[in-house]
Design a protein around this motif. Structure first.
Motif, PDB file in Angstrom:
ATOM      1  N   TRP A 275       0.409  -3.960   5.255  1.00  0.00           N
ATOM      2  CA  TRP A 275       0.729  -5.121   4.435  1.00  0.00           C
ATOM      3  C   TRP A 275       2.136  -4.998   3.860  1.00  0.00           C
ATOM      4  O   TRP A 275       2.914  -5.941   3.893  1.00  0.00           O
ATOM      5  CB  TRP A 275      -0.302  -5.252   3.320  1.00  0.00           C
ATOM      6  CG  TRP A 275      -0.096  -6.455   2.459  1.00  0.00           C
ATOM      7  CD1 TRP A 275       0.626  -6.524   1.312  1.00  0.00           C
ATOM      8  CD2 TRP A 275      -0.594  -7.762   2.696  1.00  0.00           C
ATOM      9  NE1 TRP A 275       0.590  -7.782   0.802  1.00  0.00           N
ATOM     10  CE2 TRP A 275      -0.157  -8.572   1.629  1.00  0.00           C
ATOM     11  CE3 TRP A 275      -1.389  -8.321   3.687  1.00  0.00           C
ATOM     12  CZ2 TRP A 275      -0.474  -9.913   1.546  1.00  0.00           C
ATOM     13  CZ3 TRP A 275      -1.704  -9.654   3.592  1.00  0.00           C
ATOM     14  CH2 TRP A 275      -1.245 -10.441   2.539  1.00  0.00           C
ATOM     15  N   GLU A 276       2.463  -3.834   3.328  1.00  0.00           N
ATOM     16  CA  GLU A 276       3.787  -3.615   2.746  1.00  0.00           C
ATOM     17  C   GLU A 276       4.884  -3.689   3.806  1.00  0.00           C
ATOM     18  O   GLU A 276       5.959  -4.224   3.562  1.00  0.00           O
ATOM     19  CB  GLU A 276       3.837  -2.268   2.031  1.00  0.00           C
ATOM     20  CG  GLU A 276       2.988  -2.215   0.770  1.00  0.00           C
ATOM     21  CD  GLU A 276       3.494  -3.156  -0.310  1.00  0.00           C
ATOM     22  OE1 GLU A 276       4.714  -3.319  -0.453  1.00  0.00           O
ATOM     23  OE2 GLU A 276       2.645  -3.737  -1.003  1.00  0.00           O
ATOM     24  N   ALA A 277       4.607  -3.131   4.996  1.00  0.00           N
ATOM     25  CA  ALA A 277       5.599  -3.157   6.067  1.00  0.00           C
ATOM     26  C   ALA A 277       5.857  -4.580   6.565  1.00  0.00           C
ATOM     27  O   ALA A 277       6.993  -4.929   6.901  1.00  0.00           O
ATOM     28  CB  ALA A 277       5.140  -2.281   7.233  1.00  0.00           C
ATOM     29  N   ASN A 278       4.823  -5.403   6.589  1.00  0.00           N
ATOM     30  CA  ASN A 278       4.974  -6.770   7.067  1.00  0.00           C
ATOM     31  C   ASN A 278       5.567  -7.708   6.022  1.00  0.00           C
ATOM     32  O   ASN A 278       6.033  -8.787   6.359  1.00  0.00           O
ATOM     33  CB  ASN A 278       3.622  -7.326   7.532  1.00  0.00           C
ATOM     34  CG  ASN A 278       3.196  -6.711   8.839  1.00  0.00           C
ATOM     35  OD1 ASN A 278       4.019  -6.302   9.637  1.00  0.00           O
ATOM     36  ND2 ASN A 278       1.891  -6.633   9.043  1.00  0.00           N
TER      37      ASN A 278
ATOM     38  N   TYR B  69      -5.783   2.568   2.748  1.00  0.00           N
ATOM     39  CA  TYR B  69      -4.408   3.080   2.772  1.00  0.00           C
ATOM     40  C   TYR B  69      -3.638   2.504   3.965  1.00  0.00           C
ATOM     41  O   TYR B  69      -2.505   2.060   3.833  1.00  0.00           O
ATOM     42  CB  TYR B  69      -4.419   4.606   2.831  1.00  0.00           C
ATOM     43  CG  TYR B  69      -3.053   5.225   2.952  1.00  0.00           C
ATOM     44  CD1 TYR B  69      -2.232   5.339   1.844  1.00  0.00           C
ATOM     45  CD2 TYR B  69      -2.591   5.712   4.181  1.00  0.00           C
ATOM     46  CE1 TYR B  69      -0.974   5.914   1.939  1.00  0.00           C
ATOM     47  CE2 TYR B  69      -1.344   6.272   4.288  1.00  0.00           C
ATOM     48  CZ  TYR B  69      -0.532   6.381   3.166  1.00  0.00           C
ATOM     49  OH  TYR B  69       0.713   6.948   3.274  1.00  0.00           O
ATOM     50  N   GLY B  70      -4.266   2.505   5.139  1.00  0.00           N
ATOM     51  CA  GLY B  70      -3.621   1.977   6.336  1.00  0.00           C
ATOM     52  C   GLY B  70      -3.330   0.497   6.239  1.00  0.00           C
ATOM     53  O   GLY B  70      -2.241   0.034   6.610  1.00  0.00           O
ATOM     54  N   VAL B  71      -4.291  -0.271   5.716  1.00  0.00           N
ATOM     55  CA  VAL B  71      -4.080  -1.709   5.561  1.00  0.00           C
ATOM     56  C   VAL B  71      -2.977  -1.973   4.549  1.00  0.00           C
ATOM     57  O   VAL B  71      -2.130  -2.854   4.744  1.00  0.00           O
ATOM     58  CB  VAL B  71      -5.400  -2.407   5.150  1.00  0.00           C
ATOM     59  CG1 VAL B  71      -5.162  -3.846   4.720  1.00  0.00           C
ATOM     60  CG2 VAL B  71      -6.399  -2.352   6.296  1.00  0.00           C
ATOM     61  N   HIS B  72      -2.953  -1.215   3.469  1.00  0.00           N
ATOM     62  CA  HIS B  72      -1.910  -1.384   2.452  1.00  0.00           C
ATOM     63  C   HIS B  72      -0.531  -1.090   3.037  1.00  0.00           C
ATOM     64  O   HIS B  72       0.430  -1.824   2.773  1.00  0.00           O
ATOM     65  CB  HIS B  72      -2.185  -0.472   1.262  1.00  0.00           C
ATOM     66  CG  HIS B  72      -1.184  -0.587   0.162  1.00  0.00           C
ATOM     67  ND1 HIS B  72      -1.110  -1.690  -0.660  1.00  0.00           N
ATOM     68  CD2 HIS B  72      -0.201   0.248  -0.247  1.00  0.00           C
ATOM     69  CE1 HIS B  72      -0.126  -1.520  -1.522  1.00  0.00           C
ATOM     70  NE2 HIS B  72       0.445  -0.347  -1.288  1.00  0.00           N
ATOM     71  N   LYS B  73      -0.424  -0.028   3.832  1.00  0.00           N
ATOM     72  CA  LYS B  73       0.863   0.304   4.461  1.00  0.00           C
ATOM     73  C   LYS B  73       1.299  -0.800   5.425  1.00  0.00           C
ATOM     74  O   LYS B  73       2.475  -1.172   5.459  1.00  0.00           O
ATOM     75  CB  LYS B  73       0.783   1.639   5.209  1.00  0.00           C
ATOM     76  CG  LYS B  73       0.800   2.838   4.305  1.00  0.00           C
ATOM     77  CD  LYS B  73       2.147   2.946   3.635  1.00  0.00           C
ATOM     78  CE  LYS B  73       2.231   4.210   2.818  1.00  0.00           C
ATOM     79  NZ  LYS B  73       3.476   4.327   2.089  1.00  0.00           N
TER      80      LYS B  73
END
Length: 67
Positions: free
Chosen positions: A50-53, A44-48
């Motif tokens: 990734w989406e933010a970047n 979940y943290g990596v996905h967030k």
């Protein structure tokens, strides 16, 4: 009063600890559930991140593998 309860075997956390550590199946269940929840939290943290970047970017590389 606290000294009496300590002599009788501890509090609720110590009792739960004894139950978990005494029964191997309960211990294994806690380990597997913890690993699963930890993996989900990291994903979940990596996905967030990734989406933010990648806000506003469009790459054909990811969509090339969809077809």
């Amino acid at each position: 009063m606290e000294a009496v309860s300590r002599r009788r075997g501890g509090g609720i956390f110590e009792s739960l600890y004894k139950v978990v550590m005494r029964r191997n199946s309960v211990y294994v269940t806690f380990v597997i559930a913890g690993a699963f929840l930890g993996e989900r939290a990291v994903d979940y943290g990596v996905h967030k991140l990734w989406e933010a970047n990648n806000v506003g970017t469009f790459t054909l590389f990811c969509e090339a593998y969809l077809f």
